[in-house]
Design a protein around this motif. Structure first.
Motif, PDB file in Angstrom:
ATOM      1  N   LEU A  22     106.835  62.075 118.925  1.00 18.84           N
ATOM      2  CA  LEU A  22     107.991  61.313 118.443  1.00 18.84           C
ATOM      3  C   LEU A  22     109.271  62.131 118.598  1.00 18.84           C
ATOM      4  O   LEU A  22     110.296  61.615 119.048  1.00 18.84           O
ATOM      5  N   GLN A  23     109.216  63.402 118.240  1.00 17.23           N
ATOM      6  CA  GLN A  23     110.394  64.259 118.365  1.00 17.23           C
ATOM      7  C   GLN A  23     110.880  64.308 119.808  1.00 17.23           C
ATOM      8  O   GLN A  23     112.079  64.234 120.065  1.00 17.23           O
ATOM      9  N   LYS A  24     109.954  64.420 120.753  1.00 16.26           N
ATOM     10  CA  LYS A  24     110.321  64.441 122.173  1.00 16.26           C
ATOM     11  C   LYS A  24     111.000  63.140 122.569  1.00 16.26           C
ATOM     12  O   LYS A  24     112.034  63.141 123.234  1.00 16.26           O
ATOM     13  N   GLU A  25     110.406  62.019 122.167  1.00 14.03           N
ATOM     14  CA  GLU A  25     110.962  60.715 122.532  1.00 14.03           C
ATOM     15  C   GLU A  25     112.351  60.511 121.929  1.00 14.03           C
ATOM     16  O   GLU A  25     113.257  60.038 122.596  1.00 14.03           O
ATOM     17  N   ILE A  26     112.498  60.877 120.678  1.00 12.25           N
ATOM     18  CA  ILE A  26     113.789  60.679 119.998  1.00 12.25           C
ATOM     19  C   ILE A  26     114.819  61.675 120.515  1.00 12.25           C
ATOM     20  O   ILE A  26     115.992  61.347 120.626  1.00 12.25           O
ATOM     21  N   ILE A 120     115.024  53.188 118.033  1.00 18.42           N
ATOM     22  CA  ILE A 120     114.493  54.325 117.287  1.00 18.42           C
ATOM     23  C   ILE A 120     113.639  53.842 116.118  1.00 18.42           C
ATOM     24  O   ILE A 120     112.554  54.376 115.874  1.00 18.42           O
ATOM     25  N   LYS A 121     114.111  52.823 115.409  1.00 13.25           N
ATOM     26  CA  LYS A 121     113.332  52.282 114.283  1.00 13.25           C
ATOM     27  C   LYS A 121     111.975  51.777 114.752  1.00 13.25           C
ATOM     28  O   LYS A 121     110.962  51.976 114.076  1.00 13.25           O
ATOM     29  N   THR A 122     111.943  51.130 115.904  1.00 15.85           N
ATOM     30  CA  THR A 122     110.679  50.636 116.458  1.00 15.85           C
ATOM     31  C   THR A 122     109.734  51.801 116.744  1.00 15.85           C
ATOM     32  O   THR A 122     108.552  51.750 116.400  1.00 15.85           O
ATOM     33  N   GLN A 123     110.282  52.874 117.353  1.00  8.40           N
ATOM     34  CA  GLN A 123     109.455  54.052 117.628  1.00  8.40           C
ATOM     35  C   GLN A 123     108.944  54.677 116.335  1.00  8.40           C
ATOM     36  O   GLN A 123     107.794  55.108 116.253  1.00  8.40           O
ATOM     37  N   ILE A 124     109.801  54.724 115.326  1.00  6.53           N
ATOM     38  CA  ILE A 124     109.421  55.303 114.036  1.00  6.53           C
ATOM     39  C   ILE A 124     108.269  54.505 113.430  1.00  6.53           C
ATOM     40  O   ILE A 124     107.292  55.081 112.953  1.00  6.53           O
ATOM     41  N   GLU A 125     108.389  53.192 113.432  1.00  6.58           N
ATOM     42  CA  GLU A 125     107.344  52.343 112.847  1.00  6.58           C
ATOM     43  C   GLU A 125     106.026  52.496 113.592  1.00  6.58           C
ATOM     44  O   GLU A 125     104.964  52.570 112.970  1.00  6.58           O
ATOM     45  N   LYS A 126     106.088  52.552 114.914  1.00  6.70           N
ATOM     46  CA  LYS A 126     104.857  52.749 115.706  1.00  6.70           C
ATOM     47  C   LYS A 126     104.211  54.090 115.359  1.00  6.70           C
ATOM     48  O   LYS A 126     102.989  54.191 115.239  1.00  6.70           O
ATOM     49  N   THR A 127     105.029  55.097 115.198  1.00  7.39           N
ATOM     50  CA  THR A 127     104.506  56.418 114.877  1.00  7.39           C
ATOM     51  C   THR A 127     103.855  56.423 113.497  1.00  7.39           C
ATOM     52  O   THR A 127     102.793  57.013 113.308  1.00  7.39           O
TER      53      THR A 127
END
Length: 184
Positions: A22-26, A120-127
């Motif tokens: 997640l850190q890499k993606e964000i 970003i919120k979508t990525q956070i929720e998936k994570t």
């Protein structure tokens, strides 16, 4: 008890991997030219009957926060570089100036910032879902062990603590990125 500790260790390790991804993606979602250069460097250019990273066939220069120039070492490959950047679909168009390529980064509007935050919120929720799935997997591993019910409950509580810490780290990452994007 060793089996239980192994489960805790593996759970924490898996959740840390999820967080690093997640850190890499964000981290890739940034504003300005300094954030785009690492993405450009990795673009593969098809030339000389092979593929080369852009950084190996050209010099990338940050002119200012919104402008980048790319000077190929061999002018004959400039069209290949131009095409590769367009194909990468990074949200901007390169301009072939003959001797070099110029990239003008678009200014992010309020709406653009909000769209970035939605991504970003979508990525956070998936994570978070991945973290909870990992928790479930390790709770099931504990239940499969031949241990007392008290020890099993204690193990599940410890897995929940590991999960809670991971989710807190995800939230901290989100709030720091939100602050970065919305404050510029």
């Amino acid at each position: 008890m060793d089996e239980l500790n192994e489960i805790f260790f593996s759970c924490k390790k898996d959740m840390d991997k999820i967080l690093k991804k997640l850190q890499k993606e964000i981290h890739r979602i940034r504003l300005g030219s300094k954030s785009v250069v690492p993405l450009l460097e990795k673009i593969k250019i098809k030339c000389y009957a092979s593929f080369f990273p852009l950084i190996e066939v050209a010099t990338i220069t940050i002119v200012d926060n919104m402008n980048i120039t790319i000077h190929p070492w061999d002018r004959s490959i400039i069209s290949y570089i131009d095409k590769a950047i367009i194909d990468e679909n990074l949200g901007f168009m390169p301009t072939n100036k003959g001797e070099f390529i110029h990239i003008r980064l678009p200014i992010l509007t309020e709406e653009g910032r909000k769209n970035l935050m939605k991504k970003i919120k979508t990525q956070i929720e998936k994570t978070k879902i991945f973290v909870r799935t990992t928790r479930k997997k390790y709770n099931q591993s504990i239940k499969k062990l031949k241990i007392s019910e008290d020890l099993s409950k204690t193990g599940e509580i410890r897995i929940q603590k590991i999960t809670k810490v991971s989710i807190q780290k995800i939230d901290v990452l989100f709030f720091s990125k939100e602050k970065e994007i919305l404050s510029i």
